[in-house]
Design a protein around this motif. Sequence first.
Motif, mmCIF file in Angstrom:
data_model
loop_
_atom_site.group_PDB
_atom_site.id
_atom_site.type_symbol
_atom_site.label_atom_id
_atom_site.label_comp_id
_atom_site.label_asym_id
_atom_site.label_seq_id
_atom_site.Cartn_x
_atom_site.Cartn_y
_atom_site.Cartn_z
ATOM 1 N N LYS A 1 -1.643 -4.627 -7.474
ATOM 2 C CA LYS A 1 -2.197 -5.085 -6.398
ATOM 3 C C LYS A 1 -2.912 -6.399 -6.580
ATOM 4 O O LYS A 1 -4.032 -6.546 -7.352
ATOM 5 C CB LYS A 1 -3.358 -4.227 -6.025
ATOM 6 C CG LYS A 1 -4.112 -4.603 -4.495
ATOM 7 C CD LYS A 1 -5.336 -3.662 -4.297
ATOM 8 C CE LYS A 1 -6.086 -4.437 -2.954
ATOM 9 N NZ LYS A 1 -7.501 -3.947 -2.964
ATOM 10 N N TRP B 1 -8.245 -3.075 3.521
ATOM 11 C CA TRP B 1 -8.042 -3.323 1.736
ATOM 12 C C TRP B 1 -7.118 -4.789 1.675
ATOM 13 O O TRP B 1 -7.461 -4.961 0.318
ATOM 14 C CB TRP B 1 -6.808 -2.129 1.757
ATOM 15 C CG TRP B 1 -6.399 -1.599 0.249
ATOM 16 C CD1 TRP B 1 -7.142 -1.033 -0.487
ATOM 17 C CD2 TRP B 1 -5.119 -1.852 -0.140
ATOM 18 N NE1 TRP B 1 -6.678 -0.827 -1.674
ATOM 19 C CE2 TRP B 1 -5.322 -1.422 -1.551
ATOM 20 C CE3 TRP B 1 -3.862 -2.617 0.319
ATOM 21 C CZ2 TRP B 1 -3.912 -1.564 -2.262
ATOM 22 C CZ3 TRP B 1 -2.810 -2.677 -0.546
ATOM 23 C CH2 TRP B 1 -2.953 -2.118 -1.688
ATOM 24 N N GLU C 1 1.871 9.561 -1.012
ATOM 25 C CA GLU C 1 1.358 10.424 -0.238
ATOM 26 C C GLU C 1 0.646 10.202 1.148
ATOM 27 O O GLU C 1 0.893 10.794 2.296
ATOM 28 C CB GLU C 1 0.207 11.413 -1.114
ATOM 29 C CG GLU C 1 -1.222 10.516 -1.168
ATOM 30 C CD GLU C 1 -1.186 9.190 -1.847
ATOM 31 O OE1 GLU C 1 -2.238 8.795 -1.807
ATOM 32 O OE2 GLU C 1 -0.294 9.061 -2.554
ATOM 33 N N ILE C 2 0.450 9.070 1.213
ATOM 34 C CA ILE C 2 -0.120 8.392 2.757
ATOM 35 C C ILE C 2 1.088 8.257 3.522
ATOM 36 O O ILE C 2 1.167 8.454 4.779
ATOM 37 C CB ILE C 2 -1.074 7.217 2.444
ATOM 38 C CG1 ILE C 2 -2.337 7.821 1.728
ATOM 39 C CG2 ILE C 2 -1.510 6.500 3.861
ATOM 40 C CD1 ILE C 2 -3.499 6.696 1.421
ATOM 41 N N GLN D 1 -10.811 2.699 -3.053
ATOM 42 C CA GLN D 1 -9.764 3.816 -2.801
ATOM 43 C C GLN D 1 -9.160 3.265 -1.485
ATOM 44 O O GLN D 1 -9.695 3.113 -0.542
ATOM 45 C CB GLN D 1 -10.326 5.114 -2.721
ATOM 46 C CG GLN D 1 -9.359 6.090 -2.336
ATOM 47 C CD GLN D 1 -9.858 7.549 -2.501
ATOM 48 O OE1 GLN D 1 -11.114 7.627 -3.115
ATOM 49 N NE2 GLN D 1 -9.372 8.444 -2.053
ATOM 50 N N PHE D 2 -7.752 3.473 -1.325
ATOM 51 C CA PHE D 2 -7.090 3.289 -0.022
ATOM 52 C C PHE D 2 -6.881 4.592 0.744
ATOM 53 O O PHE D 2 -6.596 5.632 0.234
ATOM 54 C CB PHE D 2 -5.564 2.908 -0.367
ATOM 55 C CG PHE D 2 -4.813 2.546 0.820
ATOM 56 C CD1 PHE D 2 -4.790 1.347 1.519
ATOM 57 C CD2 PHE D 2 -3.917 3.474 1.651
ATOM 58 C CE1 PHE D 2 -4.224 0.817 2.702
ATOM 59 C CE2 PHE D 2 -3.280 3.075 2.752
ATOM 60 C CZ PHE D 2 -3.481 1.761 3.159
ATOM 61 N N ASP D 3 -7.593 4.583 1.726
ATOM 62 C CA ASP D 3 -7.823 6.079 2.393
ATOM 63 C C ASP D 3 -8.036 5.930 3.863
ATOM 64 O O ASP D 3 -9.361 5.939 4.439
ATOM 65 C CB ASP D 3 -9.307 6.516 1.910
ATOM 66 C CG ASP D 3 -9.601 8.090 2.393
ATOM 67 O OD1 ASP D 3 -8.563 8.636 2.995
ATOM 68 O OD2 ASP D 3 -10.609 8.466 2.505
ATOM 69 N N LEU E 1 2.155 2.080 -3.413
ATOM 70 C CA LEU E 1 1.209 2.774 -4.356
ATOM 71 C C LEU E 1 0.908 3.992 -3.910
ATOM 72 O O LEU E 1 0.365 4.847 -4.707
ATOM 73 C CB LEU E 1 0.063 1.575 -4.290
ATOM 74 C CG LEU E 1 0.399 0.270 -4.997
ATOM 75 C CD1 LEU E 1 -0.916 -0.699 -4.820
ATOM 76 C CD2 LEU E 1 0.710 0.519 -6.579
ATOM 77 N N HIS E 2 0.943 4.274 -2.494
ATOM 78 C CA HIS E 2 0.428 5.589 -2.075
ATOM 79 C C HIS E 2 1.455 6.329 -1.283
ATOM 80 O O HIS E 2 1.458 6.437 -0.159
ATOM 81 C CB HIS E 2 -0.754 5.200 -1.208
ATOM 82 C CG HIS E 2 -2.016 4.577 -2.051
ATOM 83 N ND1 HIS E 2 -2.844 5.029 -3.094
ATOM 84 C CD2 HIS E 2 -2.254 3.156 -2.044
ATOM 85 C CE1 HIS E 2 -3.446 4.366 -3.410
ATOM 86 N NE2 HIS E 2 -3.382 3.227 -2.755
ATOM 87 N N ALA F 1 0.817 -1.188 0.063
ATOM 88 C CA ALA F 1 -0.175 -0.011 -0.130
ATOM 89 C C ALA F 1 0.919 1.346 0.057
ATOM 90 O O ALA F 1 0.370 2.233 -0.581
ATOM 91 C CB ALA F 1 -0.947 0.053 1.100
ATOM 92 N N GLU G 1 -7.065 0.594 7.743
ATOM 93 C CA GLU G 1 -7.152 0.645 6.405
ATOM 94 C C GLU G 1 -6.654 -0.410 5.679
ATOM 95 O O GLU G 1 -6.939 -1.015 4.734
ATOM 96 C CB GLU G 1 -6.883 1.915 5.717
ATOM 97 C CG GLU G 1 -7.262 2.040 4.144
ATOM 98 C CD GLU G 1 -8.511 2.015 3.857
ATOM 99 O OE1 GLU G 1 -8.895 2.526 2.849
ATOM 100 O OE2 GLU G 1 -9.529 1.730 4.649
#
Length: 504
Positions: free
Chosen positions: A473, A360, A320-321, A408-410, A317-318, A314, A356
């Motif tokens: 994923k 996910w 920003e998180i 969405q991963f959030d 891929l993300h 995760a 999350e």
Amino acid sequence: MVSNITVLDAGLAVVALYLLKRLLSRKATPAPLPPGPKGLPVIQNLLDMPTEYENLTFAQWGEKYGDLVSITLMGQTMIIVNSGKLAIDMLDRKSAIYSDRPVFPMGGEIIGWRDTLALTRYGQRFRDIRRMFHQIIGTKAIMSQFIPIEEQATHRFLKRVLKSPKDIAKHIRWMAGCIILEIAYGYKVLEQDDPIIDLVDKATEQFSLATSPGAYLVDVIPALQYVPDWFPGTGWKKVAAEYKATLTDMGNVPLDFTKAEMAAGTAAPSFTSNLLEGKELSDTEKDTIKWAAASLYSGGADTTVSTTYTFYLAMTLHPEILKKAQAEIDAVVGSDRLPSFEDRENLPYVNALVKEVLRWGPVTPLGLPHGSTEDDIYEGYFIPKGSIIFVNVWQLLRDPRVYANPLQFDPERFLKAEPEEDPKNFCFGFGRRICPGRILADASIYISIAMSLAVFDITKAKDERGNVLEPVKDFTSGIISHPKPFPCEIRPRSAKAEALINEN
């Protein structure tokens, strides 16, 4: 000598008699079964049953037939639940009749996983093992004694990742084994190629394969276990013998270590030593302790392994998180030490990130099936005694009625004024079958994620030409699911972070 034709006839007769018995035993029902795909005569829904990624097919059936779906295989009713509300209504609020496990001819009876808590039928043995778990790891207060073990093992994990980041999956499995084997048996794992970790990893992988619904015909037609080995379709017998040997070793090898340490007076406090020390026990009680300890490892390790690996996917891929979580750790913990379990209540975004990750990439997309011990009427549908109940946890955690933009991963979905449903309410099971090691697993997952965030940047990998390698994923099929291998780059965030990792 009996001819092959005679033996073949006998084998076919066994199967035919089994099918005839199941068909003749059917009786009128007080209400209809839940809707589902229409089957064929005699074999009913046998050809509809998927052999892999069952959660996807079950979700499709849910879209077509509703949140409660039924299929019938040779007279055996299976109920598929695709709604969190229904799962809680049935398995939590009616736990008195939905806490059994169905019989797994392949994985449970032939291989022997029925001895572990995962497949133990509801009854006194089940209650005895649950009581043992509660005494040792059942509450946050009791479990707190093991936090130092989890933090030390995770720190050692960071050092391993720093040294060889491309082996991240291997390091995660080592860390999980390091934690659970010390808690369960007082066993300290080797830095490389630990034989007990390899043994239990092999056994848990085999468990996932042996208990997947529809994977073996003997689960649908148990009478096949009585036909001769040369009979067509009995290749599973060789597989079962191999898997049974692995499971036997999994129960005995680490237990023998603890017993030897106790005899020498050098045993570290552990789940097993606490239950054995200074007690006169019957053979039955000793056997229950053996399989309770094996259940602790086999049940707890895979949760940590899969979830931590999912976290790394995760974050790849993300980014920003990843940066947002790191900023919170920097502000609350600083950069002079690693985050600890005590910091958890002050790290709301990191906690939301943990939730999350669980949502996910669920470790057990279908959970473990429940069995009904009485006839029941639920929402006008008949659930017959002996039904196998599958909760499609994968679908529950993607239900748009529960989670906004579920694909969405959030993490921020859990920080709203009215946060969305905590995935822990679904992914650790239901009712009296809820995972007894969930407090331990949750703590391990948090510590591994928080420490990794504090010291590592996780980015997409590049090939030798500098082209970005996009990870996909993608997860394995089976009762237990893991991310498939993916490329990523893992580097220390700074020289100070590297120094923290290398501290003793």
